[in-house]
Design an enzyme around this catalytic site. Sequence first.
Site, PDB file in Angstrom:
ATOM      1  CB  SER A  47      -0.865   0.017   1.263  1.00  0.00           C
ATOM      2  OG  SER A  47      -1.527   1.259   1.393  1.00  0.00           O
ATOM      3  CE1 TYR A  86      -4.157  -2.020   5.103  1.00  0.00           C
ATOM      4  CE2 TYR A  86      -3.556   0.269   4.698  1.00  0.00           C
ATOM      5  CZ  TYR A  86      -3.906  -0.984   4.223  1.00  0.00           C
ATOM      6  OH  TYR A  86      -3.986  -1.201   2.866  1.00  0.00           O
TER       7      TYR A  86
HETATM    8  N1  LIG Z   1      -8.637   0.055  -1.663  1.00  0.00           N
HETATM    9  C1  LIG Z   1      -7.598   0.760  -1.298  1.00  0.00           C
HETATM   10  O1  LIG Z   1      -7.659   1.997  -1.213  1.00  0.00           O
HETATM   11  C2  LIG Z   1      -6.285   0.074  -1.043  1.00  0.00           C
HETATM   12  C3  LIG Z   1      -5.108   0.852  -1.059  1.00  0.00           C
HETATM   13  C4  LIG Z   1      -3.893   0.230  -0.821  1.00  0.00           C
HETATM   14  C5  LIG Z   1      -3.833  -1.126  -0.598  1.00  0.00           C
HETATM   15  N2  LIG Z   1      -4.979  -1.858  -0.585  1.00  0.00           N
HETATM   16  C6  LIG Z   1      -4.860  -3.289  -0.318  1.00  0.00           C
HETATM   17  O2  LIG Z   1      -5.454  -4.004  -1.373  1.00  0.00           O
HETATM   18  C7  LIG Z   1      -5.841  -5.283  -0.914  1.00  0.00           C
HETATM   19  C8  LIG Z   1      -7.251  -5.584  -1.372  1.00  0.00           C
HETATM   20  O3  LIG Z   1      -8.140  -4.693  -0.740  1.00  0.00           O
HETATM   21  P1  LIG Z   1      -9.364  -4.029  -1.500  1.00  0.00           P
HETATM   22  O4  LIG Z   1      -9.118  -2.580  -1.583  1.00  0.00           O
HETATM   23  O5  LIG Z   1      -9.667  -4.768  -2.736  1.00  0.00           O
HETATM   24  O6  LIG Z   1     -10.495  -4.216  -0.378  1.00  0.00           O
HETATM   25  P2  LIG Z   1     -11.858  -5.059  -0.390  1.00  0.00           P
HETATM   26  O7  LIG Z   1     -12.716  -4.666  -1.528  1.00  0.00           O
HETATM   27  O8  LIG Z   1     -12.382  -4.894   0.994  1.00  0.00           O
HETATM   28  O9  LIG Z   1     -11.370  -6.562  -0.613  1.00  0.00           O
HETATM   29  C9  LIG Z   1     -10.668  -7.260   0.381  1.00  0.00           C
HETATM   30  C10 LIG Z   1     -10.565  -8.713   0.000  1.00  0.00           C
HETATM   31  O10 LIG Z   1      -9.885  -9.412   1.058  1.00  0.00           O
HETATM   32  C11 LIG Z   1     -10.702 -10.484   1.509  1.00  0.00           C
HETATM   33  N3  LIG Z   1     -10.574 -10.697   2.946  1.00  0.00           N
HETATM   34  C12 LIG Z   1     -10.718  -9.780   3.935  1.00  0.00           C
HETATM   35  N4  LIG Z   1     -10.609 -10.354   5.133  1.00  0.00           N
HETATM   36  C13 LIG Z   1     -10.393 -11.670   4.904  1.00  0.00           C
HETATM   37  C14 LIG Z   1     -10.227 -12.795   5.746  1.00  0.00           C
HETATM   38  N5  LIG Z   1     -10.263 -12.686   7.083  1.00  0.00           N
HETATM   39  N6  LIG Z   1     -10.035 -14.014   5.183  1.00  0.00           N
HETATM   40  C15 LIG Z   1     -10.019 -14.138   3.835  1.00  0.00           C
HETATM   41  N7  LIG Z   1     -10.170 -13.116   2.987  1.00  0.00           N
HETATM   42  C16 LIG Z   1     -10.367 -11.894   3.519  1.00  0.00           C
HETATM   43  C17 LIG Z   1     -12.142 -10.046   1.169  1.00  0.00           C
HETATM   44  O11 LIG Z   1     -12.984 -11.165   0.982  1.00  0.00           O
HETATM   45  P3  LIG Z   1     -14.106 -11.669   2.010  1.00  0.00           P
HETATM   46  O12 LIG Z   1     -14.687 -10.485   2.676  1.00  0.00           O
HETATM   47  O13 LIG Z   1     -15.026 -12.416   1.112  1.00  0.00           O
HETATM   48  O14 LIG Z   1     -13.375 -12.561   2.943  1.00  0.00           O
HETATM   49  C18 LIG Z   1     -11.929  -9.350  -0.171  1.00  0.00           C
HETATM   50  O15 LIG Z   1     -11.917 -10.277  -1.212  1.00  0.00           O
HETATM   51  C19 LIG Z   1      -5.677  -5.267   0.603  1.00  0.00           C
HETATM   52  O16 LIG Z   1      -4.467  -5.903   0.960  1.00  0.00           O
HETATM   53  C20 LIG Z   1      -5.589  -3.788   0.925  1.00  0.00           C
HETATM   54  O17 LIG Z   1      -4.858  -3.546   2.106  1.00  0.00           O
HETATM   55  C21 LIG Z   1      -6.196  -1.294  -0.800  1.00  0.00           C
END
Ligand SMILES: NC(=O)c1ccc[n+]([C@@H]2O[C@H](COP(=O)([O-])OP(=O)(O)OC[C@H]3O[C@@H](n4cnc5c(N)ncnc54)[C@H](OP(=O)(O)O)[C@@H]3O)[C@@H](O)[C@H]2O)c1
Length: 257
Positions: A138, A151
Amino acid sequence: MTYALITGASRGIGLAIAQELARRKFNLLLVARSAPALEQTARQLATEHGIQTDFLALDLAETGAAQQVYDWCTQKKYAVQMLVNNAGYGLSGSFEKHALAEHTDMMRVNMTALIELTYLFLPQLRQQSKAYILNIGSSAAYQAIPLLSLYSASKSFVLQFSRGLHQELKGSPVSVTCVCPGSTDTNFVDRAQIGEKGRNAAKKVNMTPEAVARQAVESTLAGKTEVVTGFLNKAGKFMAWLLPKGLVEKAAGSIYE
Ligand SMILES: NC(=O)c1ccc[n+]([C@@H]2O[C@H](COP(=O)([O-])OP(=O)(O)OC[C@H]3O[C@@H](n4cnc5c(N)ncnc54)[C@H](OP(=O)(O)O)[C@@H]3O)[C@@H](O)[C@H]2O)c1
């Protein structure tokens, strides 16, 4: 037959990575907690792209979850050629606001599961002629962020581990890439319980998960070490390096007040 295994593939960036890899004819193994979403995506991508897909619904915060994923692949004779450690989330607000168990669960998903999956699958990845590990970091990895402290620390951990392992595995068939997105239009803000100020700030600079996934997959296949998605996020990383830490931390934390 080889597969790309993606954690957090039920939505957001992980789902977009699954779609991007399907377009490139990778067979897919999808992991997250939401079985219906995984099942639907697995079926749809298999039909649309003529690839093999399967899914495993489980909670990566549970002790032994990574081992379960590995055992499932072994049982089904799935050989993993690409491991995408994408599952992760944040918890905003003061460190003391959340129960300790909430913090440790987040650490298990963001860090422990990533480490365990990497450790378990590495011997298999080494056996491929070319193999990849894509870890999602991130832009939060580049400075401490008050009110998002744990985080941002977990993402610094992911970044430093990925960089170290990339060097360790030089000369082997396995390349390790850490992709660091900035604000991306996913469920992240809801799960992290980010307030109005943070949401509005994110909206102004949000990238789409598809754009992030495209850059993530391209840079992984190119064997890059570390990639920040988008020009604004690259500029943010540069400013975090250039300016006094206290100033950067104050500005970063003000978003989450
Ligand atoms: N969106 C942003 O602004 C942003 C910025 C920088 C980095 N990131 C990183 O990108 C990655 C993906 O996040 P996203 O933005 O796509 O968020 P998201 O839409 O909330 O997706 C998160 C994913 O992780 C899975 N997950 C969460 N908790 C889990 C658990 N306990 N066991 C198994 N799976 C789990 C969720 O699936 P289920 O709920 O079905 O389990 C979902 O598929 C993360 O590592 C996040 O830190 C995001």
